[in-house]
Design an enzyme around this catalytic site. Structure first.
Site, PDB file in Angstrom:
ATOM      1  N   VAL A  11      51.818   8.677  67.432  1.00 50.84           N
ATOM      2  CA  VAL A  11      52.434   7.514  68.076  1.00 50.84           C
ATOM      3  C   VAL A  11      53.770   7.176  67.429  1.00 50.84           C
ATOM      4  CG1 VAL A  11      52.153   5.068  68.638  1.00 50.84           C
ATOM      5  CG2 VAL A  11      50.196   6.608  68.778  1.00 50.84           C
ATOM      6  N   LYS A  88      44.201  -1.115  66.776  1.00 51.63           N
ATOM      7  CA  LYS A  88      43.086  -1.929  67.298  1.00 51.63           C
ATOM      8  C   LYS A  88      42.063  -2.270  66.226  1.00 51.63           C
ATOM      9  CE  LYS A  88      41.924   2.576  68.580  1.00 51.63           C
ATOM     10  NZ  LYS A  88      42.811   3.651  69.064  1.00 51.63           N
ATOM     11  N   VAL A 115      45.197  -1.939  72.930  1.00 53.78           N
ATOM     12  CA  VAL A 115      44.117  -1.889  73.918  1.00 53.78           C
ATOM     13  C   VAL A 115      44.678  -1.308  75.214  1.00 53.78           C
ATOM     14  CG1 VAL A 115      42.335  -3.159  75.164  1.00 53.78           C
ATOM     15  CG2 VAL A 115      43.097  -3.979  72.915  1.00 53.78           C
ATOM     16  N   ILE A 119      48.548   1.187  79.213  1.00 48.89           N
ATOM     17  CA  ILE A 119      48.293   0.133  80.199  1.00 48.89           C
ATOM     18  C   ILE A 119      48.721  -1.205  79.604  1.00 48.89           C
ATOM     19  CG2 ILE A 119      46.531  -0.989  81.624  1.00 48.89           C
ATOM     20  CD1 ILE A 119      44.780   1.502  81.174  1.00 48.89           C
ATOM     21  N   GLY A 170      43.129  17.454  72.140  1.00 46.06           N
ATOM     22  CA  GLY A 170      43.696  16.391  71.327  1.00 46.06           C
ATOM     23  C   GLY A 170      43.226  15.002  71.690  1.00 46.06           C
ATOM     24  N   GLU A 173      39.077  13.228  67.883  1.00 47.15           N
ATOM     25  CA  GLU A 173      39.357  13.590  66.499  1.00 47.15           C
ATOM     26  C   GLU A 173      38.360  14.657  66.024  1.00 47.15           C
ATOM     27  OE1 GLU A 173      41.861  12.447  64.831  1.00 47.15           O
ATOM     28  OE2 GLU A 173      42.498  10.893  66.252  1.00 47.15           O
ATOM     29  N   ASP A 184      35.426   2.566  68.605  1.00 44.08           N
ATOM     30  CA  ASP A 184      36.763   2.380  69.162  1.00 44.08           C
ATOM     31  C   ASP A 184      36.748   1.376  70.306  1.00 44.08           C
ATOM     32  OD1 ASP A 184      39.672   3.490  69.624  1.00 44.08           O
ATOM     33  OD2 ASP A 184      38.700   3.551  71.577  1.00 44.08           O
ATOM     34  N   LYS A 188      38.407  -2.632  70.837  1.00 40.11           N
ATOM     35  CA  LYS A 188      39.199  -3.027  71.997  1.00 40.11           C
ATOM     36  C   LYS A 188      38.554  -4.191  72.751  1.00 40.11           C
ATOM     37  CE  LYS A 188      40.997   1.660  72.527  1.00 40.11           C
ATOM     38  NZ  LYS A 188      40.935   2.913  73.316  1.00 40.11           N
ATOM     39  N   GLY A 285      47.468   8.577  73.745  1.00 35.60           N
ATOM     40  CA  GLY A 285      48.481   9.619  73.861  1.00 35.60           C
ATOM     41  C   GLY A 285      49.804   9.196  73.253  1.00 35.60           C
TER      42      GLY A 285
END
Length: 379
Positions: A11, A88, A115, A119, A170, A173, A184, A188, A285
């Site tokens: 990122v 997050k 989150v 989006i 990808g 993990e 995860d 969120k 991504g």
């Protein structure tokens, strides 16, 4: 805007690339322990260099994890610097502490990318709440688990093979536990519910059942009966409390969630006048996530200081009112299940209507006797 970028992974690299040609945004420092190319004069090893530079007005945290991200973010706000983060876990664990620190230091704290990845989910909640109250949210919030479930159901491959494919692409993990066990999506959901309901939910209060034990035979049974399995997070504000749960859920093949393929997300909220609004896109991504980091930076540069919601109150989580039927596959000869059988399917049973509170409590105990147990709510 002068920026200190903490982290240069997937990122962080995307954020840096998207900001490279923006004349109004200068990434002055990049905190990174490695030696990536193209960072001459910007690479630093210590956060102190960023924090002590008064020309840096904004810190972008994309390191991930809880420590030292928490310490760095708090130090940045104490130094009068705005913070944009995609973390997050940090937000879910330290929501109250971070939002209070931002208010006390009169700096911005934005986390849209935390989150939903690409989006604009949190900003959509923020916008809705300007005019009315959000009373329910639900959706697919994890691209890895959606890829696995979708691949198993549409291509007829095993859980292990679908997981391996997700790792090769990808999406997952090397250690996929946070995704497949629901950690995860829990992070969120907690952040989303806190923003939506002006709440302070605790992660430990939200029951979670992941997809680790799902089998191809389960998916074949669902498909034959017109169902599709997705890992769905749900939360609803009622009176003085909240219902909140994360569990595999069977939706009809004609429902919107069944049409969410690969690693995409679909998140919805319901409010009195706007009704149900749904938001679809890539939940993770490099560039989808970086996109919302940059959007947050633009908002901060335009003078936006307020968080998405005012700091709320600690609300109890009580899932007695979440009542559904459940598909259950287990090797146990269990009195509770025997007393609540509504249907018998080839690979398991479907229960009579049960509360989520009762079902998760039973499953927590039953998993010690049957680690391969799997259940899914019927919606």
């Amino acid at each position: 805007m002068v920026i200190g970028l903490l982290g240069f992974g997937t990122v962080g690299g995307g954020v840096y690339e998207m900001l490279r040609d923006r004349m109004c945004m200068d990434v002055k420092y990049v905190l990174c322990l490695e030696n990536p190319e193209g960072l001459a004069g910007k690479l630093v090893r210590s956060v102190d260099q960023i924090l002590s530079d008064d020309t840096v007005d904004t810190v972008v945290e994309v390191m991930g994890g809880l420590h030292p991200a928490r310490e760095f973010v708090l130090q940045a706000m104490a130094a009068g610097k705005n913070v944009v983060t995609a973390n997050k876990l940090l937000l879910a664990e330290c929501y109250e502490e971070l939002t209070k620190a931002a208010a006390q230091n009169h700096v911005a704290l934005r986390c849209t990318a935390a989150v939903g990845g690409g989006i604009g989910w949190l900003t959509a909640l923020e916008r809705c709440k300007r005019t009315e109250r959000v009373h329910e949210l639900t959706g697919i919030m994890n691209g890895t688990t959606n890829y696995i479930l979708d691949t198993m159901q549409t291509r007829g491959v095993s859980f292990a093979d679908a997981l391996h494919q997700a790792q090769e692409l990808g999406y997952a993990e090397r250690d996929p536990a946070a995704d497949i066990d629901g950690e995860d999506i829990l992070n969120k959901l907690v952040v989303s519910a806190n923003v939506a309901f002006d709440a302070l939910l605790q992660k430990a209060d939200v029951p979670v059942f992941g997809i680790r034990s799902v089998q191809l035979a389960d998916m074949q049974t669902f498909r034959e009966r017109g169902w599709c399995c997705r890992l769905i997070a749900s939360a609803e504000h009622y009176g003085e409390g909240v219902c909140a749960v994360i569990e595999p859920t069977l939706v009809r093949a004609t429902d919107m969630e069944a049409a969410v393929h690969s690693n995409f997300n679909l998140i919805s909220f319901i409010s009195p006048n706007a009704g149900k609004q749904s938001f679809y896109g890539q939940g993770a991504g490099r560039f989808p996530t970086a996109y919302n980091v940059v959007q947050d930076l633009l908002d901060v540069a335009a003078g936006k200081k307020a968080f998405y919601a005012p700091l709320g109150a600690r609300l109890p989580v009580d899932n007695d009112s979440f009542v559904r039927q459940y598909y259950v596959r287990t090797t146990l000869d269990d009195p509770f299940l025997s007393a609540n059988v509504a249907e018998i399917w080839p690979t398991g049973i479907v229960t009579a209507p049960l509360s989520a509170k009762r079902m998760h409590a039973w499953a927590d105990d039953a998993l010690e006797r049957d680690p391969g147990l799997f259940f899914a709510a019927l919606r």
